[in-house]
Design a protein around this motif. Structure first.
Motif, mmCIF file in Angstrom:
data_model
loop_
_atom_site.group_PDB
_atom_site.id
_atom_site.type_symbol
_atom_site.label_atom_id
_atom_site.label_comp_id
_atom_site.label_asym_id
_atom_site.label_seq_id
_atom_site.Cartn_x
_atom_site.Cartn_y
_atom_site.Cartn_z
ATOM 1 N N LEU A 105 6.469 10.773 2.712
ATOM 2 C CA LEU A 105 5.567 10.059 3.939
ATOM 3 C C LEU A 105 4.996 8.086 3.481
ATOM 4 N N PRO A 106 4.808 8.138 1.564
ATOM 5 C CA PRO A 106 5.046 6.359 2.441
ATOM 6 C C PRO A 106 6.156 5.519 2.073
ATOM 7 N N ALA A 107 7.161 6.597 2.020
ATOM 8 C CA ALA A 107 9.044 6.306 1.652
ATOM 9 C C ALA A 107 9.239 5.363 3.136
ATOM 10 N N ALA A 108 8.479 6.687 3.501
ATOM 11 C CA ALA A 108 9.260 6.581 4.536
ATOM 12 C C ALA A 108 9.273 5.386 5.949
ATOM 13 N N TRP A 109 7.361 5.156 5.505
ATOM 14 C CA TRP A 109 6.199 3.977 5.824
ATOM 15 C C TRP A 109 6.795 3.102 5.657
ATOM 16 N N THR A 148 0.669 -1.445 -0.337
ATOM 17 C CA THR A 148 0.073 -0.228 0.258
ATOM 18 C C THR A 148 0.899 1.301 -0.279
ATOM 19 N N ALA A 149 1.877 1.173 0.677
ATOM 20 C CA ALA A 149 2.962 2.327 1.042
ATOM 21 C C ALA A 149 3.950 2.046 -0.614
ATOM 22 N N ALA A 150 3.792 1.338 -1.613
ATOM 23 C CA ALA A 150 4.997 1.393 -2.047
ATOM 24 C C ALA A 150 3.922 2.544 -3.327
ATOM 25 N N LYS A 151 2.704 1.546 -3.718
ATOM 26 C CA LYS A 151 1.482 1.785 -5.010
ATOM 27 C C LYS A 151 1.484 2.731 -5.229
ATOM 28 N N PRO A 152 1.845 3.656 -4.590
ATOM 29 C CA PRO A 152 1.762 5.423 -5.157
ATOM 30 C C PRO A 152 2.569 6.091 -4.941
ATOM 31 N N LEU A 153 4.252 5.024 -5.018
ATOM 32 C CA LEU A 153 5.066 5.364 -5.642
ATOM 33 C C LEU A 153 5.304 5.211 -7.015
ATOM 34 N N ILE A 154 4.698 4.149 -7.035
ATOM 35 C CA ILE A 154 5.192 3.502 -8.070
ATOM 36 C C ILE A 154 4.038 3.935 -9.840
ATOM 37 N N GLU A 155 3.131 4.831 -8.617
ATOM 38 C CA GLU A 155 1.543 5.601 -9.745
ATOM 39 C C GLU A 155 2.358 6.703 -10.280
ATOM 40 N N ALA A 156 3.496 7.327 -9.102
ATOM 41 C CA ALA A 156 3.791 8.863 -9.635
ATOM 42 C C ALA A 156 5.437 8.350 -9.907
ATOM 43 N N GLY A 157 5.641 6.957 -10.571
ATOM 44 C CA GLY A 157 6.519 7.839 -11.778
ATOM 45 C C GLY A 157 7.830 7.189 -11.968
ATOM 46 N N LEU A 158 8.091 5.707 -10.473
ATOM 47 C CA LEU A 158 9.485 5.506 -10.100
ATOM 48 C C LEU A 158 8.939 3.180 -10.620
ATOM 49 N N SER A 159 9.721 3.290 -10.732
ATOM 50 C CA SER A 159 9.600 1.781 -11.492
ATOM 51 C C SER A 159 9.590 0.691 -9.985
ATOM 52 N N PRO A 160 9.289 -0.104 -10.126
ATOM 53 C CA PRO A 160 8.550 -1.513 -9.269
ATOM 54 C C PRO A 160 10.271 -1.438 -8.647
ATOM 55 N N LEU A 161 11.232 -1.834 -9.766
ATOM 56 C CA LEU A 161 12.229 -1.821 -9.540
ATOM 57 C C LEU A 161 12.635 -1.139 -8.199
ATOM 58 N N GLN A 162 13.097 0.078 -9.291
ATOM 59 C CA GLN A 162 13.645 1.556 -7.628
ATOM 60 C C GLN A 162 12.880 1.605 -6.826
ATOM 61 N N VAL A 163 11.040 1.416 -6.939
ATOM 62 C CA VAL A 163 10.465 1.191 -5.130
ATOM 63 C C VAL A 163 11.224 0.275 -4.650
ATOM 64 N N VAL A 164 11.609 -1.162 -4.573
ATOM 65 C CA VAL A 164 12.670 -1.924 -3.990
ATOM 66 C C VAL A 164 13.813 -1.884 -3.869
ATOM 67 N N TRP A 165 14.453 -0.960 -4.574
ATOM 68 C CA TRP A 165 15.477 -0.569 -4.455
ATOM 69 C C TRP A 165 15.783 0.016 -3.667
ATOM 70 N N LEU A 166 14.798 1.089 -3.614
ATOM 71 C CA LEU A 166 14.951 2.178 -1.802
ATOM 72 C C LEU A 166 15.015 1.791 -1.076
ATOM 73 N N ARG A 167 13.189 1.067 -0.862
ATOM 74 C CA ARG A 167 13.261 0.044 0.304
ATOM 75 C C ARG A 167 14.243 -0.753 1.191
ATOM 76 N N ALA A 168 14.937 -2.045 0.110
ATOM 77 C CA ALA A 168 16.217 -2.240 0.176
ATOM 78 C C ALA A 168 17.326 -1.905 1.179
ATOM 79 N N THR A 169 17.605 -0.706 0.194
ATOM 80 C CA THR A 169 18.374 0.473 0.864
ATOM 81 C C THR A 169 18.966 0.549 1.898
ATOM 82 N N GLY A 170 17.123 1.322 1.677
ATOM 83 C CA GLY A 170 17.774 2.900 2.989
ATOM 84 C C GLY A 170 17.367 1.269 4.162
ATOM 85 N N ALA A 171 16.387 0.247 3.832
ATOM 86 C CA ALA A 171 16.816 -0.487 5.417
ATOM 87 C C ALA A 171 17.811 -0.902 5.765
#
Length: 329
Positions: A232-236, A32-55
């Motif tokens: 906000l969803p990115a940090a969550w 739910t937090a990732a999908k708005p970021l994908i719809e905003a223009g980031l690719s799914p791989l970039q979003v998962v990279w953001l999640r894994a790298t941030g963590a």
């Protein structure tokens, strides 16, 4: 001599259940937090990279403290990072870019039934009748969720990505189980931290983050019909759905038996479906909700049936992934 989870006092089990519940709820909000970021223009791989790298960055102190696991079990940690982190998350995020979050996660929860097939036909080990029935129930539920009688109502590629996440989850099961075996069992905290670090490195090559439109994080995304800061969803997604979810899930297993921890983890799919319903307006039909319930019940039966106390010594005990290291999505 340490007490086993089964003989732990009620207060210890209560702490374990609370932590396992926090972990499942935290994981459930990742899509739910990732999908708005994908719809905003980031690719799914970039979003998962953001999640894994941030963590991974947040958990660097944990990785350093438990760095011995990398020296003692390098192949195990590498495999966990490839399948349990980058594989599962990349496939799951690719799936939610094409199909509803709840559907993607429900399909991913075919992991336990698929594990039964791996154990039965690849490892050639027997499974209990209850576990086999649970697998059949889960597959029936999946058929209802995707409405196969209508020629697959959902995007077929999205469903295949979700099935890919389920297959990677099988590898996660096997590696998590292997981590607890041997003369020097791999520390679960170390596996979690290094798994995220390795996953982030792999995803850096695949996702090519230097080509990402990261300026989107400074803008706004739509959730529940409202514009909210994209950060906000990115940090969550990073702090709650990954860091908090992993750490509470790992600690909870110290207080619970693997079957109980796995049952609580099934709440993740419910949380994902409900939050996507209210925050992303992704509604499912009555029959699809019924199918989702069957998937959860089937996954529960497959895990409980495969790890019951009455199993024969040579019969497989299906320790859910959260029993060693929590998964996600």
């Amino acid at each position: 001599m340490h007490s086993t989870p089964a003989s732990a006092p009620p207060s210890r089990r209560a702490v374990g259940l609370t932590l396992a519940l926090i972990s499942a709820v935290s994981f459930g909000g990742s899509g739910t937090a990732a999908k708005p970021l994908i719809e905003a223009g980031l690719s799914p791989l970039q979003v998962v990279w953001l999640r894994a790298t941030g963590a991974a960055l947040v958990l660097l102190p944990v990785a350093w403290r438990h760095r011995a696991v990398l020296r003692e079990r390098p192949a195990l940690v590498l495999g966990f990072g490839l399948l349990g982190v980058s594989g599962v998350q990349a496939c799951y995020f690719a799936a939610i870019s094409r199909i509803p979050v709840g559907v993607a996660l429900l399909i991913e929860y075919l992991g336990p039934p698929l594990l039964l097939g791996y154990v039965r036909f690849v490892q050639r080990r027997p499974v209990s009748r209850g576990a086999a029935v649970g697998a059949a129930v889960a597959v029936t539920g999946l058929a209802c969720v995707v409405e196969v009688w209508q020629g697959l109502s959902f995007d077929a590629v999205g469903v295949l990505f979700a099935l890919g996440a389920a297959c990677c989850q099988v590898g996660y099961f096997v590696l998590a189980d292997a981590g607890g075996r041997g003369e020097k069992p791999a520390d679960p905290l170390g596996m979690a931290a290094f798994g995220l670090l390795i996953g982030a490195l792999v995803l850096t090559v695949v996702a090519r983050p230097w080509q990402g439109h990261w300026s989107k994080l400074g803008g706004h995304v739509t959730m529940a019909g409202h514009q909210v800061p994209a950060l906000l969803p990115a940090a969550w997604m990073i702090l709650v759905a990954t860091v908090l979810a992993y750490l509470t899930g790992v600690v909870s297993v110290r207080h619970l038996s693997p079957p109980v921890a796995g049952v609580v983890a099934n709440i993740e799919a419910v949380v994902a479906t409900v939050t996507a319903w209210f925050l992303l307006d992704e509604h499912l039909g009555t029959l699809q909700l019924f199918g989702g319930l069957l998937v959860l019940l089937g996954a529960f039966a497959a895990q409980a049936g495969g790890s019951g106390g009455g199993a024969e010594p040579d019969q497989v005990a299906l320790d859910p992934p959260t029993a060693s290291i929590p998964t996600n999505v």
